[in-house]
Design a protein around this motif. Structure first.
Motif, PDB file in Angstrom:
ATOM      1  N   ALA A  24       0.773  -1.228   0.093  1.00 36.43           N
ATOM      2  CA  ALA A  24       0.060   0.101  -0.020  1.00 36.43           C
ATOM      3  C   ALA A  24       0.847   1.202  -0.010  1.00 36.43           C
ATOM      4  CB  ALA A  24      -1.041  -0.057   1.322  1.00 36.43           C
ATOM      5  N   ALA A  25       1.907   1.205   0.930  1.00 36.75           N
ATOM      6  CA  ALA A  25       2.920   2.436   0.682  1.00 36.75           C
ATOM      7  C   ALA A  25       3.452   2.447  -0.308  1.00 36.75           C
ATOM      8  CB  ALA A  25       3.691   2.239   2.119  1.00 36.75           C
ATOM      9  N   PHE A  26       3.920   1.617  -1.212  1.00 38.23           N
ATOM     10  CA  PHE A  26       4.477   1.779  -2.317  1.00 38.23           C
ATOM     11  C   PHE A  26       3.227   2.352  -3.584  1.00 38.23           C
ATOM     12  CE2 PHE A  26       5.667   0.007  -6.569  1.00 38.23           C
ATOM     13  CZ  PHE A  26       6.818   0.205  -6.827  1.00 38.23           C
ATOM     14  N   GLN A  27       2.408   1.835  -3.514  1.00 35.83           N
ATOM     15  CA  GLN A  27       1.227   2.193  -4.436  1.00 35.83           C
ATOM     16  C   GLN A  27       0.932   3.941  -4.175  1.00 35.83           C
ATOM     17  OE1 GLN A  27      -2.083  -0.042  -4.065  1.00 35.83           O
ATOM     18  NE2 GLN A  27      -1.195  -1.861  -4.794  1.00 35.83           N
ATOM     19  N   ILE A  28       0.844   4.333  -2.881  1.00 33.43           N
ATOM     20  CA  ILE A  28       0.589   5.707  -2.643  1.00 33.43           C
ATOM     21  C   ILE A  28       2.046   6.427  -3.204  1.00 33.43           C
ATOM     22  CG2 ILE A  28       0.307   7.334  -0.806  1.00 33.43           C
ATOM     23  CD1 ILE A  28      -1.164   5.085   0.716  1.00 33.43           C
ATOM     24  N   ARG A  31       1.914   6.777  -6.666  1.00 31.15           N
ATOM     25  CA  ARG A  31       0.665   7.708  -7.293  1.00 31.15           C
ATOM     26  C   ARG A  31       0.855   9.019  -6.766  1.00 31.15           C
ATOM     27  NH1 ARG A  31      -4.974   6.267  -4.791  1.00 31.15           N
ATOM     28  NH2 ARG A  31      -3.694   7.427  -2.980  1.00 31.15           N
ATOM     29  N   ASP A  32       1.170   9.327  -5.862  1.00 30.87           N
ATOM     30  CA  ASP A  32       1.082  10.628  -5.110  1.00 30.87           C
ATOM     31  C   ASP A  32       2.376  11.370  -4.347  1.00 30.87           C
ATOM     32  OD1 ASP A  32      -1.986  10.427  -5.193  1.00 30.87           O
ATOM     33  OD2 ASP A  32      -2.102   9.454  -3.251  1.00 30.87           O
ATOM     34  N   GLY A  33       3.311  10.418  -4.367  1.00 32.57           N
ATOM     35  CA  GLY A  33       4.598  11.010  -4.040  1.00 32.57           C
ATOM     36  C   GLY A  33       4.887  11.036  -2.469  1.00 32.57           C
ATOM     37  N   GLU A  34       5.958  11.189  -2.101  1.00 26.62           N
ATOM     38  CA  GLU A  34       6.439  11.047  -0.561  1.00 26.62           C
ATOM     39  C   GLU A  34       5.502  11.844   0.416  1.00 26.62           C
ATOM     40  OE1 GLU A  34      10.149  10.922   2.432  1.00 26.62           O
ATOM     41  OE2 GLU A  34      10.336  11.283   0.428  1.00 26.62           O
ATOM     42  N   ALA A  35       5.417  13.226  -0.264  1.00 30.43           N
ATOM     43  CA  ALA A  35       4.525  14.219   0.642  1.00 30.43           C
ATOM     44  C   ALA A  35       3.293  13.758   1.185  1.00 30.43           C
ATOM     45  CB  ALA A  35       4.560  15.672  -0.174  1.00 30.43           C
ATOM     46  N   LYS A  36       2.582  13.054   0.458  1.00 31.66           N
ATOM     47  CA  LYS A  36       1.215  12.581   0.731  1.00 31.66           C
ATOM     48  C   LYS A  36       1.285  11.377   1.390  1.00 31.66           C
ATOM     49  CE  LYS A  36      -0.782  15.905  -1.608  1.00 31.66           C
ATOM     50  NZ  LYS A  36      -1.399  15.592  -3.152  1.00 31.66           N
ATOM     51  N   LEU A  37       2.407  10.992   1.632  1.00 28.61           N
ATOM     52  CA  LEU A  37       2.243   9.386   2.303  1.00 28.61           C
ATOM     53  C   LEU A  37       2.130   9.674   3.806  1.00 28.61           C
ATOM     54  CD1 LEU A  37       2.754   6.240   1.640  1.00 28.61           C
ATOM     55  CD2 LEU A  37       5.218   6.766   2.415  1.00 28.61           C
TER      56      LEU A  37
END
Length: 205
Positions: A24-28, A31-37
């Motif tokens: 899940a972390a990889f997909q985020i 898709r959204d980049g580290e700032a949105k994790l």
């Protein structure tokens, strides 16, 4: 107060939970980049409660580091198999390619995972990777020269450190194909020089 002890995912169900969190972390990240994790978003996408996530990971940084460690171990194993299958110089390019593509995902994802691994484990992570790599080859492979710990250090660190430097300096806009060629030349030259020195020394005796 002592930090809460994290669960060790020994059982299949627990391991499946850890795998789901990391995926899940990889997909985020992709898709959204580290700032949105965030851990909340990771838990939601993984289909687990935030409490369950925290049973295995202290925070977002721990999740990123675990992802980086997992990919580093997979890369080391792949390189070990390449060397054992084809120890001659022709395998050098395959090893370099494995290192260049070892951490999967976009360039931003690869940098995030690598940086997290070094932030949480420090520079010692290189030494740990070197020791595990050396031990995996010890006694299983015959080189044309003595594979001392110093020789293994050079072989296992040269490309990794240069690739990390390249990732940290994207403004250089290095061409991946040209960089691969240069790294192959570096390792082949080192291996060739070591083998020639060994041969020359044997002939002089």
């Amino acid at each position: 107060m002592a930090e809460k002890k994290r669960r060790n995912p020994k059982q299949a169900r627990a391991q499946a939970t850890v795998d789901a969190v990391l995926e899940a972390a990889f997909q985020i990240l992709e898709r959204d980049g580290e700032a949105k994790l965030t851990t909340n978003l990771i838990a939601e996408r993984a289909g687990v409660s935030i409490g369950t996530l925290y049973q295995y990971f202290a925070d977002r940084e721990a999740i990123l580091a675990a992802m980086g460690q997992r990919q580093a171990e997979a890369t080391r194993e792949r390189i070990t198999q390449i060397i054992l299958a084809a120890p001659e110089t022709s395998s050098v390019r395959a090893i370099v390619q494995a290192l260049m593509t070892g951490i999967t995902g976009s360039p931003a994802t690869r940098v995030a995972l690598s940086d997290a691994l070094f932030r949480t484990r420090g520079e010692a992570v290189l030494s740990e990777q070197h020791e595990m790599f050396f031990d995996s080859l010890s006694g299983r492979l015959q080189f044309a020269f003595e594979m001392s710990r110093e020789s293994a250090f050079v072989l296992t660190h040269a490309v990794v450190c240069l690739l990390r430097a390249a990732a940290a300096e994207p403004e250089l806009d290095l061409d991946p194909g040209a960089l691969e060629d240069e790294l192959v030349l570096l390792l082949e030259s080192y291996i060739g020089a070591k083998a020639a020195r060994t041969t020359t020394g044997a002939n002089l005796r």
